[in-house]
Structures are given as C-alpha cells and as structure tokens.
Design a protein around this motif. Structure first.
Motif, PDB file in Angstrom:
ATOM      1  N   VAL A   4       0.872  -1.167   0.000  1.00  0.00           N
ATOM      2  CA  VAL A   4       0.000   0.000   0.000  1.00  0.00           C
ATOM      3  C   VAL A   4       0.909   1.217   0.000  1.00  0.00           C
ATOM      4  N   ILE A   5       0.737   2.055  -1.010  1.00  0.00           N
ATOM      5  CA  ILE A   5       1.509   3.298  -1.117  1.00  0.00           C
ATOM      6  C   ILE A   5       0.620   4.438  -0.645  1.00  0.00           C
ATOM      7  N   GLN A   6       1.112   5.212   0.296  1.00  0.00           N
ATOM      8  CA  GLN A   6       0.421   6.428   0.690  1.00  0.00           C
ATOM      9  C   GLN A   6       1.358   7.602   0.445  1.00  0.00           C
ATOM     10  N   LYS A   7       0.885   8.519  -0.384  1.00  0.00           N
ATOM     11  CA  LYS A   7       1.660   9.735  -0.624  1.00  0.00           C
ATOM     12  C   LYS A   7       1.590  10.576   0.641  1.00  0.00           C
ATOM     13  N   SER A   8       2.744  11.005   1.111  1.00  0.00           N
ATOM     14  CA  SER A   8       2.828  11.612   2.435  1.00  0.00           C
ATOM     15  C   SER A   8       3.555  12.949   2.392  1.00  0.00           C
ATOM     16  N   LEU A   9       3.073  13.878   3.221  1.00  0.00           N
ATOM     17  CA  LEU A   9       3.780  15.147   3.428  1.00  0.00           C
ATOM     18  C   LEU A   9       4.855  15.003   4.492  1.00  0.00           C
ATOM     19  N   ASP A  16       8.592   1.617  21.099  1.00  0.00           N
ATOM     20  CA  ASP A  16       8.959   1.794  22.510  1.00  0.00           C
ATOM     21  C   ASP A  16       9.266   3.254  22.844  1.00  0.00           C
ATOM     22  N   LYS A  17       8.399   4.140  22.369  1.00  0.00           N
ATOM     23  CA  LYS A  17       8.474   5.580  22.643  1.00  0.00           C
ATOM     24  C   LYS A  17       9.696   6.261  22.034  1.00  0.00           C
ATOM     25  N   GLN A  18      10.364   5.576  21.088  1.00  0.00           N
ATOM     26  CA  GLN A  18      11.523   6.172  20.417  1.00  0.00           C
ATOM     27  C   GLN A  18      11.265   6.247  18.918  1.00  0.00           C
ATOM     28  N   MET A  19      11.543   7.414  18.339  1.00  0.00           N
ATOM     29  CA  MET A  19      11.424   7.593  16.903  1.00  0.00           C
ATOM     30  C   MET A  19      12.533   6.785  16.231  1.00  0.00           C
ATOM     31  N   VAL A  20      12.148   5.862  15.355  1.00  0.00           N
ATOM     32  CA  VAL A  20      13.153   5.047  14.674  1.00  0.00           C
ATOM     33  C   VAL A  20      13.233   5.348  13.180  1.00  0.00           C
ATOM     34  N   GLY A  21      12.266   6.103  12.670  1.00  0.00           N
ATOM     35  CA  GLY A  21      12.301   6.480  11.268  1.00  0.00           C
ATOM     36  C   GLY A  21      11.342   7.622  11.007  1.00  0.00           C
ATOM     37  N   GLU A  22      11.740   8.540  10.138  1.00  0.00           N
ATOM     38  CA  GLU A  22      10.849   9.626   9.752  1.00  0.00           C
ATOM     39  C   GLU A  22      11.260  10.159   8.395  1.00  0.00           C
ATOM     40  N   ILE A  23      10.262  10.656   7.667  1.00  0.00           N
ATOM     41  CA  ILE A  23      10.509  11.243   6.356  1.00  0.00           C
ATOM     42  C   ILE A  23       9.721  12.534   6.217  1.00  0.00           C
ATOM     43  N   ASP A  24      10.147  13.341   5.273  1.00  0.00           N
ATOM     44  CA  ASP A  24       9.354  14.479   4.832  1.00  0.00           C
ATOM     45  C   ASP A  24       8.540  13.989   3.636  1.00  0.00           C
ATOM     46  N   LYS A  25       8.434  14.760   2.591  1.00  0.00           N
ATOM     47  CA  LYS A  25       7.618  14.392   1.435  1.00  0.00           C
ATOM     48  C   LYS A  25       8.091  13.072   0.836  1.00  0.00           C
ATOM     49  N   GLY A  26       7.126  12.198   0.551  1.00  0.00           N
ATOM     50  CA  GLY A  26       7.480  10.934  -0.071  1.00  0.00           C
ATOM     51  C   GLY A  26       6.367   9.922  -0.004  1.00  0.00           C
ATOM     52  N   GLU A  70      12.354  14.391  -5.443  1.00  0.00           N
ATOM     53  CA  GLU A  70      13.377  14.113  -4.432  1.00  0.00           C
ATOM     54  C   GLU A  70      12.743  13.666  -3.117  1.00  0.00           C
ATOM     55  N   GLY A  71      11.771  12.758  -3.240  1.00  0.00           N
ATOM     56  CA  GLY A  71      11.055  12.245  -2.078  1.00  0.00           C
ATOM     57  C   GLY A  71      11.779  11.111  -1.383  1.00  0.00           C
ATOM     58  N   GLN A  72      11.281  10.788  -0.204  1.00  0.00           N
ATOM     59  CA  GLN A  72      11.846   9.726   0.621  1.00  0.00           C
ATOM     60  C   GLN A  72      10.813   8.614   0.807  1.00  0.00           C
ATOM     61  N   ILE A  73      11.257   7.505   1.380  1.00  0.00           N
ATOM     62  CA  ILE A  73      10.374   6.365   1.625  1.00  0.00           C
ATOM     63  C   ILE A  73      10.453   5.970   3.093  1.00  0.00           C
ATOM     64  N   LEU A  74       9.277   5.719   3.671  1.00  0.00           N
ATOM     65  CA  LEU A  74       9.169   5.078   4.971  1.00  0.00           C
ATOM     66  C   LEU A  74       8.492   3.740   4.721  1.00  0.00           C
ATOM     67  N   SER A  75       9.215   2.656   4.923  1.00  0.00           N
ATOM     68  CA  SER A  75       8.735   1.302   4.633  1.00  0.00           C
ATOM     69  C   SER A  75       8.432   0.576   5.941  1.00  0.00           C
ATOM     70  N   ILE A  76       7.191   0.058   6.041  1.00  0.00           N
ATOM     71  CA  ILE A  76       6.725  -0.596   7.258  1.00  0.00           C
ATOM     72  C   ILE A  76       6.225  -1.993   6.916  1.00  0.00           C
ATOM     73  N   SER A  77       6.740  -3.011   7.585  1.00  0.00           N
ATOM     74  CA  SER A  77       6.246  -4.378   7.366  1.00  0.00           C
ATOM     75  C   SER A  77       4.823  -4.468   7.914  1.00  0.00           C
ATOM     76  N   GLN A  78       3.948  -5.183   7.180  1.00  0.00           N
ATOM     77  CA  GLN A  78       2.528  -5.179   7.521  1.00  0.00           C
ATOM     78  C   GLN A  78       1.885  -6.513   7.135  1.00  0.00           C
ATOM     79  N   PHE A  79       2.065  -7.536   7.960  1.00  0.00           N
ATOM     80  CA  PHE A  79       1.526  -8.858   7.637  1.00  0.00           C
ATOM     81  C   PHE A  79       0.005  -8.855   7.531  1.00  0.00           C
TER      82      PHE A  79
END
Length: 148
Positions: A4-9, A16-26, A70-79
């Motif tokens: 599932v691709i979601q275009k994101s701003l 565990d309350k810690q940011m492990v990944g983040e992107i801007d536009k992508g 020049e976008g980025q990707i945030l990839s999340i496993s989703q069984f």
C-alpha cells in the motif's frame, strides 16, 4: 507481495516511545509478504514504486515520480495486508508468510528501493509500531505482485 503506497507530506514510526524512522515528502509503504512470494515479487514492486507518478506537476496533474520530487520512503512491514476476513469476525493471517521468509523478502525489497536511489527509512520487522502518516491528497494506491 502487497504494498500500500500512501503519498505523504511527513510521516514517522515510533517503537517503545523512540522515533526510529521519519521522512518528509514521499511515500509510506505498508508491505505485506505471502508464502508464495519470491525475490521477483519484491523486484517487481520496487520497480513499480520507483516509476509510480503520484506527485503533481506544474499543471496539477499527477505526473511526477518520487525521484523527480526528491522524495523519501518510509517502509513498514505489515503482515495484516494478507488478512482473510471471509469467516467470522476475527481475521485469519494464514496467507501471510512465515516471519523468516517475510523478513528476508522485506529486507530485499528495501534494498531494491535503495538500489533505485531512494532514501529508505524503516520500522522494525515484527515490532509493535506507532506509525504517523500525513497522507497528501489523500492518495493511496495498492500494488499486488500477483495481480498486476
């Protein structure tokens, strides 16, 4: 493989309350692997995503690819993308790949995206995650390697 691709701003993933990944536009990619998937499925999905034109050009037409903006990707496993909801009210996940295969193909898929020149942030395979997505549009597209 389903993605599932979601275009994101802007988007992020917290474990565990810690940011492990983040992107801007992508793109935020929710990635599901089934037991029949192979590296060819991961390559197909990565290739489609690399060329997918979901960003507006100067005429407000979705005509630009992730690379062109020049976008980025945030990839999340989703069984849960392979949930079967035909019987009862509790989904069955028997179509989802076993964790060892799923993780291997998920990692391979992310490497394929990096090979196309994209910065790829990820969550952690198998972890409970909180994913924040600011969907742009909203634009959401499903890619399924078995039903191109």
């Amino acid at each position: 493989m389903r993605v599932v691709i979601q275009k994101s701003l802007e988007s992020s993933v917290i474990i565990d309350k810690q940011m492990v990944g983040e992107i801007d536009k992508g793109f935020v990619l929710l990635v599901g692997v089934t037991h029949e998937d192979t590296q060819a499925d991961a390559e197909y999905c990565a290739r489609k995503i690399a060329k997918m034109r979901l960003f507006e050009d100067e005429n407000d037409k979705m005509n630009l690819s992730l690379a062109e903006v020049e976008g980025q990707i945030l990839s999340i496993s989703q069984f849960t993308l392979f949930a079967n909801t035909k019987k009862g009210n509790r989904p069955s996940y028997t179509e989802a790949a076993r964790p060892e295969l799923a993780e291997e193909l998920y990692d391979y898929f992310n490497e394929q995206l990096r090979g196309h020149g994209f910065e790829v942030e990820t969550g952690r395979f198998g972890a409970m995650m909180q994913v924040s997505i600011l969907n742009d549009g909203p634009v959401t597209v499903l890619i399924d390697s078995k039903n191109p």
